[in-house]
Design a protein around this motif. Structure first.
Motif, PDB file in Angstrom:
ATOM      1  N   PRO A 185      57.387  -4.749   2.971  1.00 19.60           N
ATOM      2  CA  PRO A 185      56.844  -4.785   4.338  1.00 19.60           C
ATOM      3  C   PRO A 185      56.733  -6.226   4.826  1.00 19.60           C
ATOM      4  CG  PRO A 185      55.433  -3.524   2.832  1.00 19.60           C
ATOM      5  CD  PRO A 185      56.414  -4.266   1.989  1.00 19.60           C
ATOM      6  N   ASP A 186      56.767  -6.386   6.110  1.00 22.10           N
ATOM      7  CA  ASP A 186      56.565  -7.710   6.702  1.00 22.10           C
ATOM      8  C   ASP A 186      55.065  -7.930   6.859  1.00 22.10           C
ATOM      9  OD1 ASP A 186      56.930 -10.159   7.839  1.00 22.10           O
ATOM     10  OD2 ASP A 186      57.583  -9.403   9.797  1.00 22.10           O
ATOM     11  N   TYR A 187      54.421  -8.306   5.740  1.00 22.57           N
ATOM     12  CA  TYR A 187      52.966  -8.473   5.749  1.00 22.57           C
ATOM     13  C   TYR A 187      52.551  -9.491   6.814  1.00 22.57           C
ATOM     14  CZ  TYR A 187      53.107  -6.122   1.201  1.00 22.57           C
ATOM     15  OH  TYR A 187      53.305  -5.231   0.184  1.00 22.57           O
ATOM     16  N   ARG A 188      51.626  -9.102   7.649  1.00 22.32           N
ATOM     17  CA  ARG A 188      51.163  -9.998   8.696  1.00 22.32           C
ATOM     18  C   ARG A 188      50.091 -10.932   8.170  1.00 22.32           C
ATOM     19  NH1 ARG A 188      55.003 -10.697  10.395  1.00 22.32           N
ATOM     20  NH2 ARG A 188      54.016 -11.968  12.000  1.00 22.32           N
ATOM     21  N   PRO A 189      49.951 -12.101   8.756  1.00 21.03           N
ATOM     22  CA  PRO A 189      48.919 -13.050   8.317  1.00 21.03           C
ATOM     23  C   PRO A 189      47.526 -12.442   8.434  1.00 21.03           C
ATOM     24  CG  PRO A 189      50.501 -14.104   9.794  1.00 21.03           C
ATOM     25  CD  PRO A 189      50.786 -12.644   9.850  1.00 21.03           C
ATOM     26  N   LEU A 190      46.663 -12.810   7.502  1.00 17.71           N
ATOM     27  CA  LEU A 190      45.286 -12.337   7.524  1.00 17.71           C
ATOM     28  C   LEU A 190      44.435 -13.278   8.373  1.00 17.71           C
ATOM     29  CD1 LEU A 190      44.895 -11.433   3.749  1.00 17.71           C
ATOM     30  CD2 LEU A 190      45.267  -9.861   5.658  1.00 17.71           C
ATOM     31  N   PRO A 191      43.370 -12.760   8.968  1.00 15.87           N
ATOM     32  CA  PRO A 191      42.483 -13.618   9.767  1.00 15.87           C
ATOM     33  C   PRO A 191      41.924 -14.756   8.928  1.00 15.87           C
ATOM     34  CG  PRO A 191      41.977 -11.299  10.113  1.00 15.87           C
ATOM     35  CD  PRO A 191      42.936 -11.354   8.964  1.00 15.87           C
ATOM     36  N   ARG A 192      41.851 -15.921   9.542  1.00 19.74           N
ATOM     37  CA  ARG A 192      41.357 -17.098   8.829  1.00 19.74           C
ATOM     38  C   ARG A 192      40.057 -17.581   9.459  1.00 19.74           C
ATOM     39  NH1 ARG A 192      46.387 -21.058   9.168  1.00 19.74           N
ATOM     40  NH2 ARG A 192      46.363 -20.204  11.283  1.00 19.74           N
ATOM     41  N   PRO A 193      39.095 -17.998   8.643  1.00 15.46           N
ATOM     42  CA  PRO A 193      37.846 -18.533   9.206  1.00 15.46           C
ATOM     43  C   PRO A 193      38.092 -19.857   9.927  1.00 15.46           C
ATOM     44  CG  PRO A 193      37.918 -18.851   6.835  1.00 15.46           C
ATOM     45  CD  PRO A 193      39.096 -17.989   7.181  1.00 15.46           C
ATOM     46  N   LYS A 194      37.183 -20.212  10.797  1.00 19.69           N
ATOM     47  CA  LYS A 194      37.341 -21.446  11.570  1.00 19.69           C
ATOM     48  C   LYS A 194      37.379 -22.679  10.676  1.00 19.69           C
ATOM     49  CE  LYS A 194      35.042 -19.597  15.689  1.00 19.69           C
ATOM     50  NZ  LYS A 194      33.910 -19.746  16.639  1.00 19.69           N
ATOM     51  N   GLU A 195      36.700 -22.592   9.522  1.00 21.31           N
ATOM     52  CA  GLU A 195      36.630 -23.757   8.643  1.00 21.31           C
ATOM     53  C   GLU A 195      37.948 -24.014   7.901  1.00 21.31           C
ATOM     54  OE1 GLU A 195      34.732 -21.035   8.154  1.00 21.31           O
ATOM     55  OE2 GLU A 195      32.925 -21.585   9.284  1.00 21.31           O
ATOM     56  N   HIS A 196      38.855 -23.056   7.934  1.00 23.54           N
ATOM     57  CA  HIS A 196      40.100 -23.191   7.180  1.00 23.54           C
ATOM     58  C   HIS A 196      40.972 -24.294   7.762  1.00 23.54           C
ATOM     59  CE1 HIS A 196      43.689 -21.994   4.928  1.00 23.54           C
ATOM     60  NE2 HIS A 196      44.354 -22.153   6.051  1.00 23.54           N
ATOM     61  N   HIS A 197      41.600 -25.048   6.866  1.00 19.46           N
ATOM     62  CA  HIS A 197      42.569 -26.046   7.312  1.00 19.46           C
ATOM     63  C   HIS A 197      43.700 -26.116   6.293  1.00 19.46           C
ATOM     64  CE1 HIS A 197      41.038 -29.001   4.352  1.00 19.46           C
ATOM     65  NE2 HIS A 197      39.837 -28.573   4.698  1.00 19.46           N
ATOM     66  N   GLY A 198      44.747 -26.828   6.641  1.00 22.80           N
ATOM     67  CA  GLY A 198      45.972 -26.820   5.866  1.00 22.80           C
ATOM     68  C   GLY A 198      45.875 -27.426   4.483  1.00 22.80           C
ATOM     69  N   TRP A 199      44.787 -28.151   4.191  1.00 18.65           N
ATOM     70  CA  TRP A 199      44.624 -28.759   2.865  1.00 18.65           C
ATOM     71  C   TRP A 199      43.309 -28.327   2.235  1.00 18.65           C
ATOM     72  CZ3 TRP A 199      48.881 -31.223   1.167  1.00 18.65           C
ATOM     73  CH2 TRP A 199      49.819 -31.603   2.131  1.00 18.65           C
TER      74      TRP A 199
END
Length: 420
Positions: A185-199
């Protein structure tokens, strides 16, 4: 573990096909570059080292792309790139071109590992570590079958034979991509919290600490594939077929036991204990390997096989612990980023392994083997405390973005709750 569902079967088959291709190519790669392309062995080594180091850079960015746009898209892209770079090896004639293509290949392979880890987490549902253990069984089997097939081309030892191996590996990536396109399946991205960042993974100190431990413990893989064969050849009177025997035993033990043991190691706490047990098994296996130099030639093969049996059992526990902690400590919305970083740690350890093992261990002889076993045992002993540390940070709510995991049913759970 229950029978795999549709997406799990597709991922198993796709991974198996690509690893058969890897087994075909990796067995004869150095021979092709040196004997057919006529590159000096030193240049091949330097080129592969450059490619390996540059390839590490793709881990976290590719994982972030998988988290942002879906892991299947990134995985398919990386497989396509691997098919293209592998086919391009047929046309190389100089070191610069070889190094460039090898670097692109390693970048694609690193991206594939990050996105593939995120796919395993999604397809594995509530038991990604157990599914990863089952998947590794088929991956190992694929490599073994590919290696057997490569023996034919090596025995023929002609350019067309080696070219066929390269193109077969390229085709394996293309086939794996087609299987994934149809079956996953083409798994869709899961919701991310506001605090999340790329590192964000770099701020997760328990996960970073375990990644370092796992990367260092990864020296155990090349203990069997590199160090022991050199030791048997240079320091013992064991017959040459002993090297092939230890390879076969190592692969056989892993294929037979990985799924069975891996299904019993799923939580971070269990992963920490598995890591400790692996270190103790390595503490036994390393001195046994050293003793092959002190026994008669007719005993050395049996002792080597015994040592590799113990070591392979440790490998299964070590990898099972790695999966449990690698997946269990990563938040669902950032599995790509976390698996990308985890892969960087492992690959860095593999890059350093030849230098460490051949200089430090071989240089010290028997003492070097004993120190290597103690080193592995110390790393393993650190597993349970690191796992407990990680659970405490998640239980206390530290760095919520890295602690809360979304279940497949839409509920949320913490890593500590998942462990109960």
């Amino acid at each position: 573990m229950s029978a795999p569902n549709g997406p799990q079967r597709a991922l198993i088959v796709a991974s198996f096909v690509s690893r058969v291709g890897n087994g075909l190519f990796n067995t004869a790669a150095v021979l092709y570059f040196t004997l057919v392309v006529h590159l000096p062995a030193v240049q091949v080594g330097v080129g592969l080292t450059i490619a390996g180091l540059v390839g590490l850079l793709a881990g976290i960015p590719a994982g972030n792309l998988a988290d942002r746009y879906g892991p299947r898209t990134v995985w398919l892209t990386s497989l396509t790139m691997q098919a293209a770079t592998m086919a391009a090896f047929v046309f190389i004639h100089d070191w610069v071109t070889f190094t460039l293509i090898a670097t692109l290949d390693r970048l694609a392979a690193t991206a594939s590992g990050a996105a593939g880890g995120a796919l395993i987490a999604r397809a594995g549902g509530e038991r990604p570590a157990a599914f990863r253990a089952k998947l590794r069984t088929f991956v190992n089997l694929g490599v073994v079958l590919g290696t057997v097939g490569a023996a034919f081309a090596v025995s023929v030892d002609t350019r067309p034979a080696y070219t066929a191996l390269i193109l077969a590996n390229a085709a394996s990536f293309a086939c794996a991509g087609l299987i994934a396109l149809i079956g996953l399946p083409d798994y869709r991205p899961l919701p991310r919290p506001k605090e999340h960042h790329g590192w964000a993974v770099l701020a997760d100190r328990p996960f970073v600490s375990f990644t370092v431990l796992y990367g260092a413990m990864g020296l155990q893989y090349q203990t069997v594939s590199l160090l022991l064969p050199v030791w048997l050849s240079a320091h013992t009177d064991a017959p040459r077929w002993t090297v092939a025997a230890v390879y076969a035993v190592n692969s056989g033990v892993c294929v037979l036991l990985q799924s069975r043991i891996g299904s019993r190691v799923e939580t971070p706490r269990q992963g920490g204990r598995a890591f400790r047990l692996a270190g103790l098994l390595f503490l036994v296996s390393c001195p046994l390997m050293a003793l092959t130099a002190d026994v008669p030639a007719w005993i050395a093969p049996g002792l080597a096989v015994l040592a590799v049996c113990v070591h392979s059992l440790g490998e299964v526990w070590e990898s099972s612990g790695g999966y449990a902690l690698g997946f269990g400590l990563a938040p669902d919305h950032a599995q790509g980023q976390y698996q990308g970083f985890f892969g960087i740690g492992f690959d860095a350890g593999q890059a350093l392994a030849p230098v460490v093992l051949t200089t430090a261990v071989l240089g010290l002889g028997h003492a070097g083997w004993l120190l290597l076993g103690v080193f592995f045992a110390a790393l393993g002993a650190a597993g349970p405390p690191v796992a407990a540390w990680a659970e405490r940070t998640r239980r206390s709510g530290h760095d919520t973005a890295c602690a809360t995991q979304g279940g497949s049913d839409g509920t949320t759970r913490t890593a500590a709750q998942a462990d109960r």
